[in-house]
Design an enzyme around this catalytic site. Structure first.
Site, PDB file in Angstrom:
ATOM      1  N   HIS A   1     -43.842 -19.583  48.683  1.00 61.31           N
ATOM      2  CA  HIS A   1     -42.719 -17.976  49.413  1.00 61.31           C
ATOM      3  C   HIS A   1     -41.478 -18.688  50.344  1.00 61.31           C
ATOM      4  CE1 HIS A   1     -42.462 -13.923  50.867  1.00 61.31           C
ATOM      5  NE2 HIS A   1     -41.382 -14.666  51.091  1.00 61.31           N
TER       6      HIS A   1
ATOM      7  N   ASP B   1     -40.835 -18.339  54.370  1.00 64.54           N
ATOM      8  CA  ASP B   1     -39.544 -16.978  53.829  1.00 64.54           C
ATOM      9  C   ASP B   1     -38.409 -17.389  53.376  1.00 64.54           C
ATOM     10  OD1 ASP B   1     -39.428 -14.450  53.149  1.00 64.54           O
ATOM     11  OD2 ASP B   1     -39.553 -13.318  54.647  1.00 64.54           O
ATOM     12  N   ASP B   2     -37.571 -18.070  54.489  1.00 56.39           N
ATOM     13  CA  ASP B   2     -36.084 -17.725  54.761  1.00 56.39           C
ATOM     14  C   ASP B   2     -35.755 -18.843  56.165  1.00 56.39           C
ATOM     15  OD1 ASP B   2     -34.385 -15.909  52.184  1.00 56.39           O
ATOM     16  OD2 ASP B   2     -35.677 -14.694  53.737  1.00 56.39           O
TER      17      ASP B   2
ATOM     18  N   HIS C   1     -43.010  -8.761  46.178  1.00 61.60           N
ATOM     19  CA  HIS C   1     -43.262  -8.644  47.128  1.00 61.60           C
ATOM     20  C   HIS C   1     -43.517  -7.436  47.380  1.00 61.60           C
ATOM     21  CE1 HIS C   1     -40.392 -12.332  47.550  1.00 61.60           C
ATOM     22  NE2 HIS C   1     -39.693 -11.932  49.027  1.00 61.60           N
TER      23      HIS C   1
ATOM     24  N   HIS D   1     -36.920 -18.333  49.887  1.00 64.49           N
ATOM     25  CA  HIS D   1     -36.069 -18.255  48.862  1.00 64.49           C
ATOM     26  C   HIS D   1     -34.924 -19.275  48.858  1.00 64.49           C
ATOM     27  CE1 HIS D   1     -37.277 -13.823  48.265  1.00 64.49           C
ATOM     28  NE2 HIS D   1     -37.967 -14.082  49.791  1.00 64.49           N
TER      29      HIS D   1
ATOM     30  N   GLU E   1     -44.810  -5.529  52.923  1.00 61.56           N
ATOM     31  CA  GLU E   1     -43.396  -6.724  53.882  1.00 61.56           C
ATOM     32  C   GLU E   1     -43.356  -5.355  55.023  1.00 61.56           C
ATOM     33  OE1 GLU E   1     -39.416  -8.128  52.816  1.00 61.56           O
ATOM     34  OE2 GLU E   1     -39.962  -9.100  54.919  1.00 61.56           O
TER      35      GLU E   1
HETATM   36  N1  HPA Z   1     -38.000  -9.866  51.797  1.00 49.70           N
HETATM   37  C1  HPA Z   1     -37.596  -9.165  50.931  1.00 49.70           C
HETATM   38  N2  HPA Z   1     -36.123 -10.204  49.905  1.00 49.70           N
HETATM   39  C2  HPA Z   1     -35.921 -11.077  50.249  1.00 49.70           C
HETATM   40  C3  HPA Z   1     -36.668 -11.590  51.764  1.00 49.70           C
HETATM   41  C4  HPA Z   1     -37.515 -11.393  52.285  1.00 49.70           C
HETATM   42  O1  HPA Z   1     -38.530 -11.852  53.268  1.00 49.70           O
HETATM   43  N3  HPA Z   1     -36.033 -12.818  52.539  1.00 49.70           N
HETATM   44  C5  HPA Z   1     -34.963 -13.112  50.683  1.00 49.70           C
HETATM   45  N4  HPA Z   1     -35.104 -11.729  50.603  1.00 49.70           N
HETATM   46 ZN    ZN Z   2     -39.076 -13.353  51.060  1.00 54.30          ZN
END
Ligand code: HPA
Ligand code: ZN
Length: 348
Positions: free
Chosen positions: A27, A288-289, A207, A29, A210
């Site tokens: 996971h 994630d990011d 996703h 991006h 979250e």
């Molecule tokens: N959630 C949803 N969209 C996203 C995320 C996330 O954590 N990171 C990049 N796009």
């Molecule tokens: Zn994500």
């Protein structure tokens, strides 16, 4: 090795073990790996203006209150990506960080609609990323694959158009995902798109849970027929769903530092990762990011383990789960498991 046979690891050795152990990242991006320094470099290279005076000024803006406050800045940052070389350079920078964290395999999300909406061709995006993936295999020994994500705040029709545009490159991505603003854009909005992706033999993830409710996790499973849930931490509020996720070994790709920075939890100590593991779910740890959330995958392991008091056995389980949940053949998974066991034996 089974989780029960993990040697005793002194607590002060755990952070080093968490960094050294082989792991898969499922996971990430890739646009979320774009560091401020590279944003400024690409801004200059491509003559694309960004509304921040300096790297420090941009970093100061990374004070998020929820998912949407992050997405607004994340999409602005991605606007400096124009050429295939830009996409390559971004992914290559990620792979160098991944190697430092002993990532042996990475499945990268990318958001083509963020780029095609600005006039960047689908082929430019995919070719640049694919070239970095090939280079990671040959120069770093890291295997990888691409997963195309649909932006859920956009329409079903736009998702179908994006899929059609990507089909000439079908051999360069292994699956599809669903990201962007979750609440108000439930999985069922994309049920027909996912049905088409299924007929194309693509892997399916989304996703869910979250910020959205446990219902979104159920509908992602039942209506989209996904193989993994990205995030999924809201499942903790639904005991019956928890039992199902455990029984069916549905992997959750959990991202602790993301959840902290986007205020899903007020502190890392309150993160429910341990409870999810204790309930027998196939939890994995991911970044994630990482450029926006203050850490790459090893930082996520080290910080969540320290804050929630994970045992060595639980750390081993998290890494083993990452291999189990990856989209590779069983022999490859078994090889990584052997590497993982050798690493734990070395630290024991
Ligand atoms: N959630 C949803 N969209 C996203 C995320 C996330 O954590 N990171 C990049 N796009
Ligand atoms: Zn994500």
């Amino acid at each position: 090795m089974t989780a029960a046979a993990i040697p005793h690891i002194p607590a002060d050795r755990l952070p080093a073990l968490l960094r050294a152990m082989p792991k898969a990242e499922l996971h990430i991006h890739i646009e979320g790996s774009l560091e401020p320094e590279l944003i400024f470099e690409l801004s200059r290279r491509n003559g694309v203006a960004i509304p921040y005076a300096s790297v420090e000024d941009l970093r100061r803006a990374y004070a998020f209150t929820d998912l949407q406050s992050f997405l607004d800045i994340y999409y602005a940052g991605a606007s400096v990506l124009v050429t295939a070389q830009d996409f390559h350079d971004m992914a290559w920078a990620y792979f160098l960080r991944a190697r430092a964290d002993n990532v042996v395999h990475a499945e990268l999300f990318f958001d083509p609609q963020t780029h095609t909406a600005r006039g960047v061709a689908m082929g430019t995006v995919i070719d640049g990323l694919h070239r970095a993936c090939e280079r990671a295999r040959s120069e770093l020994g890291i295997s990888s694959a691409l997963i195309l994500c649909f932006l859920r705040h956009l329409s079903e029709a736009e998702a179908f158009d994006t899929l059609e545009e990507a089909l000439p490159y079908r051999d360069k991505f292994i699956g599809v995902g669903l990201d962007s603003s979750e609440v108000g854009h439930p999985p069922e909005k994309f049920a027909r798109v996912y049905a088409r992706c299924r007929t194309l033999g693509l892997h399916l993830v989304a996703h869910a849970g979250e910020e959205g409710p446990p219902t979104y996790i159920r509908t992602a499973l039942d209506l989209l027929q996904v193989e993994r849930i990205d995030h999924g931490v809201q499942a903790i509020h639904d005991p019956e769903l928890m039992q199902r996720l455990a029984r069916e070994r549905i992997p959750l790709t959990v991202c602790p530092l993301s959840n902290l920075k986007l205020c899903v939890y007020p502190s890392l100590a309150q993160h429910q990762l341990k409870a999810l593991l204790d309930a027998g779910l196939a939890v994995t740890v991911n970044s994630d990011d990482p450029a926006y959330f203050g850490g790459y995958i090893a930082d996520n392991f080290v910080e969540v383990a320290a804050a929630t008091g994970l045992s060595a056995q639980q750390c081993w389980q998290l890494a083993a789960n990452s291999f189990e949940a990856s989209f590779v053949d069983e022999a490859t998974k078994a090889g990584w498991r052997d590497q993982l066991d050798a690493c734990f034996a070395r630290f024991g």
